[in-house]
Design a protein around this motif. Sequence first.
Motif, PDB file in Angstrom:
ATOM      1  N   ALA A 119       0.836  -1.205   0.000  1.00  0.00           N
ATOM      2  CA  ALA A 119       0.000   0.000   0.000  1.00  0.00           C
ATOM      3  C   ALA A 119       0.869   1.253   0.000  1.00  0.00           C
ATOM      4  O   ALA A 119       0.575   2.223  -0.708  1.00  0.00           O
ATOM      5  N   TYR A 120       1.919   1.227   0.793  1.00  0.00           N
ATOM      6  CA  TYR A 120       2.820   2.385   0.862  1.00  0.00           C
ATOM      7  C   TYR A 120       3.467   2.647  -0.504  1.00  0.00           C
ATOM      8  O   TYR A 120       3.502   3.794  -0.978  1.00  0.00           O
ATOM      9  N   LEU A 121       3.939   1.593  -1.152  1.00  0.00           N
ATOM     10  CA  LEU A 121       4.583   1.774  -2.458  1.00  0.00           C
ATOM     11  C   LEU A 121       3.579   2.215  -3.511  1.00  0.00           C
ATOM     12  O   LEU A 121       3.914   3.033  -4.385  1.00  0.00           O
ATOM     13  N   ALA A 122       2.370   1.692  -3.464  1.00  0.00           N
ATOM     14  CA  ALA A 122       1.356   2.122  -4.432  1.00  0.00           C
ATOM     15  C   ALA A 122       1.110   3.615  -4.320  1.00  0.00           C
ATOM     16  O   ALA A 122       0.941   4.306  -5.342  1.00  0.00           O
ATOM     17  N   GLU A 123       1.100   4.148  -3.101  1.00  0.00           N
ATOM     18  CA  GLU A 123       0.927   5.595  -2.921  1.00  0.00           C
ATOM     19  C   GLU A 123       2.118   6.360  -3.481  1.00  0.00           C
ATOM     20  O   GLU A 123       1.954   7.437  -4.078  1.00  0.00           O
ATOM     21  N   GLN A 124       3.330   5.824  -3.309  1.00  0.00           N
ATOM     22  CA  GLN A 124       4.515   6.474  -3.876  1.00  0.00           C
ATOM     23  C   GLN A 124       4.450   6.486  -5.401  1.00  0.00           C
ATOM     24  O   GLN A 124       4.831   7.462  -6.052  1.00  0.00           O
ATOM     25  N   ILE A 125       3.956   5.397  -5.976  1.00  0.00           N
ATOM     26  CA  ILE A 125       3.823   5.299  -7.431  1.00  0.00           C
ATOM     27  C   ILE A 125       2.796   6.304  -7.940  1.00  0.00           C
ATOM     28  O   ILE A 125       3.019   6.974  -8.959  1.00  0.00           O
ATOM     29  N   VAL A 126       1.688   6.437  -7.218  1.00  0.00           N
ATOM     30  CA  VAL A 126       0.661   7.424  -7.595  1.00  0.00           C
ATOM     31  C   VAL A 126       1.245   8.829  -7.554  1.00  0.00           C
ATOM     32  O   VAL A 126       1.049   9.640  -8.476  1.00  0.00           O
ATOM     33  N   GLN A 127       1.947   9.144  -6.492  1.00  0.00           N
ATOM     34  CA  GLN A 127       2.520  10.483  -6.349  1.00  0.00           C
ATOM     35  C   GLN A 127       3.519  10.787  -7.469  1.00  0.00           C
ATOM     36  O   GLN A 127       3.513  11.891  -8.024  1.00  0.00           O
TER      37      GLN A 127
END
Length: 431
Positions: free
Chosen positions: A402-410
């Motif tokens: 979940a944390y990495l998915a948010e980084q990818i979105v950003q």
Amino acid sequence: MPQVSLREDAHYPVVVVGGGQAGLATSWQLTARGLDHVVLEADRVGSEWRNRRWDSFCLVTPNWQCRLPGFPYAGPDADGFMLRDEIVAYLESYAKSFDVPLAEGVRATGLEQTAQGFRLTTDVATVTADQVVLATGPYQRPKIPRFADRLPGGLQQLHSSQYRNPEQLDAGEVLVVGTGQSGCQIAEDLHLAGRQVHLVTGSAPRVARFYRGRDVVAWLDEMGYYAKGIHEFDDVDAVRFRVNHYVTGRDGGRDIDLRRFALEGMKLYGRLVEVRDGLLCLKPDLRANLDHADAVSEGIKDSIDAFIASKAIQAPVEARYQPVWEPADEPETLDLQGISAVVWSTGFSRDDAWIRVPVFDGRGYPTHHRGVTSVPGLYFVGLPWQHTWGSGRFGGVADDAAYLAEQIVQRRMQTGVRWIAGLPRSQKTVA
């Protein structure tokens, strides 16, 4: 689930390399956020569990800790321990549950950074991506000491990842080298089958299965151990490379007590240091290794006692462990006479030569913060202690994904470029 066919020069917003639990959890998080991506798996979903685990293998953490995003364990035995084939079935069902965009049978052979993102070479096609998540895990290349070559030629040798069952080994006595989780469980498997086992120990700690009325994992989970970030420790590097505690979920779960095995006839030795003139040369540290393993287990019980007291929890009182066997001597050599097979339970090393991006330290370990590397758009997921003790397990990989998915979105929002998955680069669209 849709099977993706890679096309030469296709471009993807995100490529996830690895279709194990870490890669699938990442795919779920990306799918939930509407991000186009593809997951590349060199074999099949669950192949590491299917191909590198022995027949009686089971989880050492209870089934209720299997909490992949959107797919927590829902079977009839939450406090039990899934067997190997059940783990594979769990992962296969997970992949089908959200139609992961999966390309099975596609092995990544090269990764390079480009001015626009990344070029990924596979044995099927070369594709490009804006961002790449490496979910290939830490257990890639079986590690066997070089001096294994100096053992007698007729001796059957195999790595723990190749072991399946006692019948696979030649008749005779068996030497197991290493007392991490695999070594201890394989030694037990052979011991229960009536084989004479010689076990070369190391410094791995152990943990009790149950204490004061509950599985120790349940106590540690409630105490927040699995959620504690690695940077909360003073010795980050030491924590990151710790060996896992040995215990088993076999037959409903129990301790692995090497002293009891010795009482029942298993032969225990100190650490193996070299092979000379056909003899195994051993360090006289068996007593120290056993004492250390016991001390770690008892220390964990101390912390549980303190937690129970601090919360005024009603829990049964339990007598502490008492050693049932002590070594009478410390042999410094072992003659291989009578031993027909050796199982090397000596771990794995990384195999990252195909990743031609400067993200590794002097030891070959990926440099990252919570899986985010210093190279924009490149990430790791599924590493032991990536962020917490639970990172490399079914219980904690969801948070990391979940944390990495948010980084990818950003990063996607910062770059302002939106790609349509699978189209050639010439057909890109700009948001």
